[in-house]
Motif scaffolding. Structure first.
Motif, PDB file in Angstrom:
ATOM      1  N   PRO A 199       0.850  36.401   8.179  1.00 52.08           N
ATOM      2  CA  PRO A 199      -0.167  36.016   9.163  1.00 52.08           C
ATOM      3  C   PRO A 199      -1.589  36.026   8.589  1.00 52.08           C
ATOM      4  O   PRO A 199      -1.853  36.685   7.573  1.00 52.08           O
ATOM      5  CB  PRO A 199      -0.018  37.069  10.259  1.00 52.08           C
ATOM      6  N   ASP A 200      -2.491  35.302   9.257  1.00 49.93           N
ATOM      7  CA  ASP A 200      -3.900  35.303   8.864  1.00 49.93           C
ATOM      8  C   ASP A 200      -4.428  36.735   8.882  1.00 49.93           C
ATOM      9  O   ASP A 200      -4.094  37.515   9.773  1.00 49.93           O
ATOM     10  CB  ASP A 200      -4.728  34.444   9.824  1.00 49.93           C
TER      11      ASP A 200
ATOM     12  N   TYR B 133       1.918  39.612  13.907  1.00 44.91           N
ATOM     13  CA  TYR B 133       3.330  39.239  13.810  1.00 44.91           C
ATOM     14  C   TYR B 133       3.639  38.541  12.496  1.00 44.91           C
ATOM     15  O   TYR B 133       2.839  37.755  11.996  1.00 44.91           O
ATOM     16  CB  TYR B 133       3.717  38.334  14.980  1.00 44.91           C
ATOM     17  N   PHE B 134       4.824  38.833  11.967  1.00 46.34           N
ATOM     18  CA  PHE B 134       5.324  38.277  10.716  1.00 46.34           C
ATOM     19  C   PHE B 134       6.608  37.499  11.009  1.00 46.34           C
ATOM     20  O   PHE B 134       7.710  38.063  10.943  1.00 46.34           O
ATOM     21  CB  PHE B 134       5.633  39.400   9.720  1.00 46.34           C
ATOM     22  N   PRO B 135       6.528  36.227  11.375  1.00 45.45           N
ATOM     23  CA  PRO B 135       7.743  35.457  11.648  1.00 45.45           C
ATOM     24  C   PRO B 135       8.700  35.493  10.449  1.00 45.45           C
ATOM     25  O   PRO B 135       8.280  35.360   9.302  1.00 45.45           O
ATOM     26  CB  PRO B 135       7.218  34.046  11.908  1.00 45.45           C
ATOM     27  N   ALA B 136       9.990  35.694  10.744  1.00 49.80           N
ATOM     28  CA  ALA B 136      11.006  35.833   9.704  1.00 49.80           C
ATOM     29  C   ALA B 136      12.197  34.937  10.023  1.00 49.80           C
ATOM     30  O   ALA B 136      12.598  34.823  11.181  1.00 49.80           O
ATOM     31  CB  ALA B 136      11.453  37.287   9.611  1.00 49.80           C
ATOM     32  N   VAL B 137      12.752  34.318   8.982  1.00 49.27           N
ATOM     33  CA  VAL B 137      13.954  33.506   9.136  1.00 49.27           C
ATOM     34  C   VAL B 137      15.011  34.093   8.207  1.00 49.27           C
ATOM     35  O   VAL B 137      14.799  34.234   7.006  1.00 49.27           O
ATOM     36  CB  VAL B 137      13.694  32.017   8.804  1.00 49.27           C
TER      37      VAL B 137
ATOM     38  N   VAL C  37       4.786  31.020  -1.621  1.00 47.71           N
ATOM     39  CA  VAL C  37       4.012  29.801  -1.383  1.00 47.71           C
ATOM     40  C   VAL C  37       2.577  30.263  -1.187  1.00 47.71           C
ATOM     41  O   VAL C  37       2.299  31.080  -0.297  1.00 47.71           O
ATOM     42  CB  VAL C  37       4.512  29.036  -0.138  1.00 47.71           C
ATOM     43  N   LYS C  38       1.692  29.765  -2.032  1.00 46.18           N
ATOM     44  CA  LYS C  38       0.285  30.131  -1.931  1.00 46.18           C
ATOM     45  C   LYS C  38      -0.485  29.036  -1.216  1.00 46.18           C
ATOM     46  O   LYS C  38      -0.099  27.877  -1.246  1.00 46.18           O
ATOM     47  CB  LYS C  38      -0.302  30.386  -3.317  1.00 46.18           C
ATOM     48  N   GLY C  39      -1.575  29.437  -0.589  1.00 44.05           N
ATOM     49  CA  GLY C  39      -2.414  28.484   0.105  1.00 44.05           C
ATOM     50  C   GLY C  39      -3.763  29.085   0.412  1.00 44.05           C
ATOM     51  O   GLY C  39      -4.023  30.268   0.157  1.00 44.05           O
ATOM     52  N   LYS C  40      -4.627  28.262   0.982  1.00 45.81           N
ATOM     53  CA  LYS C  40      -5.977  28.717   1.371  1.00 45.81           C
ATOM     54  C   LYS C  40      -5.876  29.608   2.599  1.00 45.81           C
ATOM     55  O   LYS C  40      -5.065  29.375   3.484  1.00 45.81           O
ATOM     56  CB  LYS C  40      -6.860  27.524   1.678  1.00 45.81           C
ATOM     57  N   TYR C  41      -6.721  30.633   2.630  1.00 43.94           N
ATOM     58  CA  TYR C  41      -6.841  31.473   3.818  1.00 43.94           C
ATOM     59  C   TYR C  41      -7.678  30.743   4.858  1.00 43.94           C
ATOM     60  O   TYR C  41      -8.413  29.790   4.533  1.00 43.94           O
ATOM     61  CB  TYR C  41      -7.520  32.804   3.474  1.00 43.94           C
TER      62      TYR C  41
ATOM     63  N   GLY D 269       0.011  44.581   0.493  1.00 41.10           N
ATOM     64  CA  GLY D 269      -1.117  43.699   0.748  1.00 41.10           C
ATOM     65  C   GLY D 269      -2.286  44.491   1.287  1.00 41.10           C
ATOM     66  O   GLY D 269      -2.349  45.722   1.139  1.00 41.10           O
ATOM     67  N   PHE D 270      -3.184  43.791   1.922  1.00 43.46           N
ATOM     68  CA  PHE D 270      -4.402  44.396   2.452  1.00 43.46           C
ATOM     69  C   PHE D 270      -4.670  43.772   3.823  1.00 43.46           C
ATOM     70  O   PHE D 270      -4.598  42.543   3.965  1.00 43.46           O
ATOM     71  CB  PHE D 270      -5.572  44.119   1.500  1.00 43.46           C
ATOM     72  N   LEU D 271      -4.956  44.614   4.816  1.00 48.39           N
ATOM     73  CA  LEU D 271      -5.300  44.111   6.153  1.00 48.39           C
ATOM     74  C   LEU D 271      -6.813  43.943   6.222  1.00 48.39           C
ATOM     75  O   LEU D 271      -7.554  44.924   6.112  1.00 48.39           O
ATOM     76  CB  LEU D 271      -4.821  45.076   7.239  1.00 48.39           C
ATOM     77  N   ALA D 272      -7.265  42.731   6.371  1.00 44.64           N
ATOM     78  CA  ALA D 272      -8.700  42.416   6.373  1.00 44.64           C
ATOM     79  C   ALA D 272      -9.448  43.277   7.401  1.00 44.64           C
ATOM     80  O   ALA D 272      -8.921  43.586   8.477  1.00 44.64           O
ATOM     81  CB  ALA D 272      -8.911  40.942   6.665  1.00 44.64           C
TER      82      ALA D 272
END
Length: 181
Positions: A63-64, A137-141, A82-86, A124-127
């Motif tokens: 999540p963001d 929430y962390f959607p999981a499949v 998969v990396k991407g822009k925040y 990780g780090f929580l902003a």
């Protein structure tokens, strides 16, 4: 002769768990709460495969506001990111500013038989600008040899995960700790 009370209690608990059904057996987190503006380690707990079929992949959407994410390698599984822009730039340690990072993680190629349990870990780090009291929430499949379980439902305002068949795992955000004197 009357059976011991503990046998009755054990039978009652077993019956209750059996009636709970599949909605109570979903991907969960080892944490219920975590502090904003701080490092975090999260284990995604997977209690079994899909209705008797072994799990062969687990995918997580980050999540963001969860930044600098690193998945833990797991013997027998390949890790893909998969990396991407925040959604925005985030301040990080040592004056760094992060604008992109891991957005999705997948563990593939292993096999979790239905009768076993396992955990898949990230750090990780929580902003610091995340809102305390909110849930993240962390959607999981969960992909299995036969079937898929999509733990992706995020509760609407006024609802809880109990209102959904396949709720996304989540944690409650706590305020930053006060600085030490």
């Amino acid at each position: 002769m009357k059976p011991p009370t503990y046998l009755f209690a054990a039978a009652l608990v077993s019956a209750t768990l059996a009636l709970a059904g599949p909605a109570s057996a979903h991907v969960t987190l080892d944490l219920r709460e975590a502090t904003v503006g701080a490092p975090v380690r999260i284990a995604f707990r997977v209690p079994h495969g899909c209705a008797g079929s072994p799990m062969v992949a687990l995918r997580i959407r980050v999540p963001d506001g969860v930044i600098a994410v690193k998945p833990m390698p797991k013997p027998g599984w390949q890790v893909e990111t998969v990396k991407g822009k925040y959604d925005q730039a985030y301040p990080y340690f040592h004056g760094a500013t992060l604008t992109e990072g891991v957005r999705e993680i997948a563990w593939r190629g292993g096999k979790l038989p239905d009768e076993y349990y396992d955990e898949f870990v990230i750090s990780g780090f929580l902003a610091g600008n995340l809102e305390p009291g909110k849930k993240l929430y962390f959607p999981a499949v969960q992909e299995c040899e036969t079937g898929v379980a999509r733990w992706i439902e995020i509760p609407a305002a006024g609802k809880s995960t109990d209102d959904y068949k396949e709720p996304a795992p989540g944690l409650t955000l706590l305020p930053k700790a006060a600085p030490r004197p």
